[in-house]
Design an enzyme around this catalytic site. Structure first.
Site, mmCIF file in Angstrom:
data_model
loop_
_atom_site.group_PDB
_atom_site.id
_atom_site.type_symbol
_atom_site.label_atom_id
_atom_site.label_comp_id
_atom_site.label_asym_id
_atom_site.label_seq_id
_atom_site.Cartn_x
_atom_site.Cartn_y
_atom_site.Cartn_z
ATOM 1 N N SER A 114 1.056 -7.133 -1.528
ATOM 2 C CA SER A 114 1.481 -8.230 -0.657
ATOM 3 C C SER A 114 0.531 -9.421 -0.704
ATOM 4 C CB SER A 114 1.650 -7.751 0.784
ATOM 5 O OG SER A 114 0.408 -7.502 1.407
ATOM 6 N N THR B 230 0.819 -1.216 0.000
ATOM 7 C CA THR B 230 0.000 0.000 0.000
ATOM 8 C C THR B 230 0.848 1.261 0.000
ATOM 9 O OG1 THR B 230 -1.874 -1.058 1.108
ATOM 10 C CG2 THR B 230 -1.693 1.319 1.335
ATOM 11 N N THR C 46 0.719 -4.598 4.112
ATOM 12 C CA THR C 46 0.273 -5.043 5.430
ATOM 13 C C THR C 46 -0.493 -6.366 5.420
ATOM 14 O OG1 THR C 46 -1.750 -3.720 5.272
ATOM 15 C CG2 THR C 46 0.158 -2.683 6.306
ATOM 16 N N ASP C 47 -1.100 -6.720 4.288
ATOM 17 C CA ASP C 47 -2.008 -7.875 4.296
ATOM 18 C C ASP C 47 -1.299 -9.179 4.629
ATOM 19 O OD1 ASP C 47 -4.087 -6.220 3.748
ATOM 20 O OD2 ASP C 47 -4.325 -6.801 1.650
#
Length: 339
Positions: free
Chosen positions: A61, A19, A92-93
């Site tokens: 990700s 992101t 972040t995922d």
């Protein structure tokens, strides 16, 4: 370039996308910015140290896979002698999976390997990226930092204890069943965990993982026949049980028989709980107790599912011998499980 540095330490900034690097591409956010462009938007880090940027990949990700974990680990090891620490920019995922994987691929590292990212792109006026990047560099420079961790939203979490709990908020991550390693108050690091494990052994590195691993979450009424669907493509199955370790037995549908049959084919079963906090204890109820002494069944205790996935992939990359699998699984690495 500002040549006045607070320290002469060298930090390698490894960009992988996520992101933080994303911009609107017409069909939603997609990684587009390079690590150099991202760092240019955080001039506050210029005076901290000597920063080098390596653009290793630029992906969402969601598309991060074990081969990518191995590539990140390989890159760190290739550059290890030339730098005092590493900061990995990541989406972040799946950051929790990558942090866990690196914890197993690079063990006992006296040099910090820090992952960070953001919930909003660096170009967003309300981005959290700038503070996360700044604090990650600060943490990587601190003389007490070591091993693999995530720095995010004023918090430092061991790489094996991370779970993404929120999809939108800036406090996206929690340290599960283990106190955070440290907190930030502005640019001050307040440590909660002392005497880091990295000082207790030599650096260990690995270059193999096995992705023949799957996770199955129990739901009421699920048929034990589901295990047959995993037999061809899976060597280790992580079963998320009910509560503290409940596995049902329905009339005419036996999970115990299905699990025994799965193990008899040379497979491994890892039992955990689908409840995020406090962990597994199979001995508590009859519906779990029968599995405590069953060969081929491993108990995950209070580990996160992300750490279990990465750990068993790492283990199966090194051995297929049940005794060795069991020994390696129960060894504590980077605080991944309780005593």
């Amino acid at each position: 370039m500002n040549t006045k540095r607070e320290t002469n330490k060298n930090i390698l900034f490894i960009a992988t996308g996520g992101t933080v690097a994303s911009s609107e591409g017409g069909n939603g956010l997609t990684p587009a910015l390079t690590g150099d462009l991202i760092l240019a938007k955080v001039p506050e880090v210029d005076h901290l140290c000597n920063l080098s940027v390596l653009q290793l990949m630029n992906i969402d990700s969601t598309n991060m896979a074990p081969d990518n974990w191995l590539k990140i680990a390989e890159t760190i090891l290739e550059e290890y002698d030339g730098y005092d620490g590493f900061v990995i920019l990541h989406g972040t995922d799946t950051m929790a999976y990558t942090a866990a994987a690196l914890s197993y691929l690079i063990q006992n590292s006296p040099k910090p390997i820090v992952l960070t990212g953001s919930q909003k792109p660096i170009s967003n006026p309300f981005t959290d990226a700038k503070l996360n990047i700044y604090q990650s560099v600060l943490y990587a420079l601190d003389k007490y930092s070591c091993n693999v961790s995530i720095v995010f939203n004023n918090q430092v979490i061991a790489g094996t204890r991370v779970k993404k709990q929120r999809t939108r908020s800036y406090n996206a991550f929690e340290s599960m069943n283990f106190t955070p390693l440290a907190h930030f108050i502005e640019n001050r690091i307040l440590r909660r965990v002392k005497d880091p494990e990295a000082l207790e052994g030599e650096l260990l590195s690995y270059d193999k993982m096995c992705d023949r691993v799957a996770v199955l979450k129990l739901s009421p009424g699920l048929s034990p026949n589901i295990f047959k669907a995993f037999e061809q493509d899976v060597d280790a199955l992580i079963l998320e049980t009910f509560g503290i370790g409940g596995i049902p037995e329905y009339d005419g549908h036996s999970f115990e028989t299905a699990i025994r049959d799965f193990i008899a084919k040379g497979k491994t079963i890892i039992l955990t709980t689908q409840v995020p906090e406090e962990g597994l204890d199979l001995s508590r109820y009859e519906v779990g107790n029968k599995y405590t002494a069953l060969e081929g069944v491993l108990e995950a205790g209070n580990m996160t599912t992300e750490a279990i996935v990465a750990k068993i992939m790492w283990i199966l990359g090194q051995t297929d011998k049940p005794r060795e699998i069991k020994k390696m699984f129960y060894k504590i690495i980077n605080y991944d499980r309780g005593e």
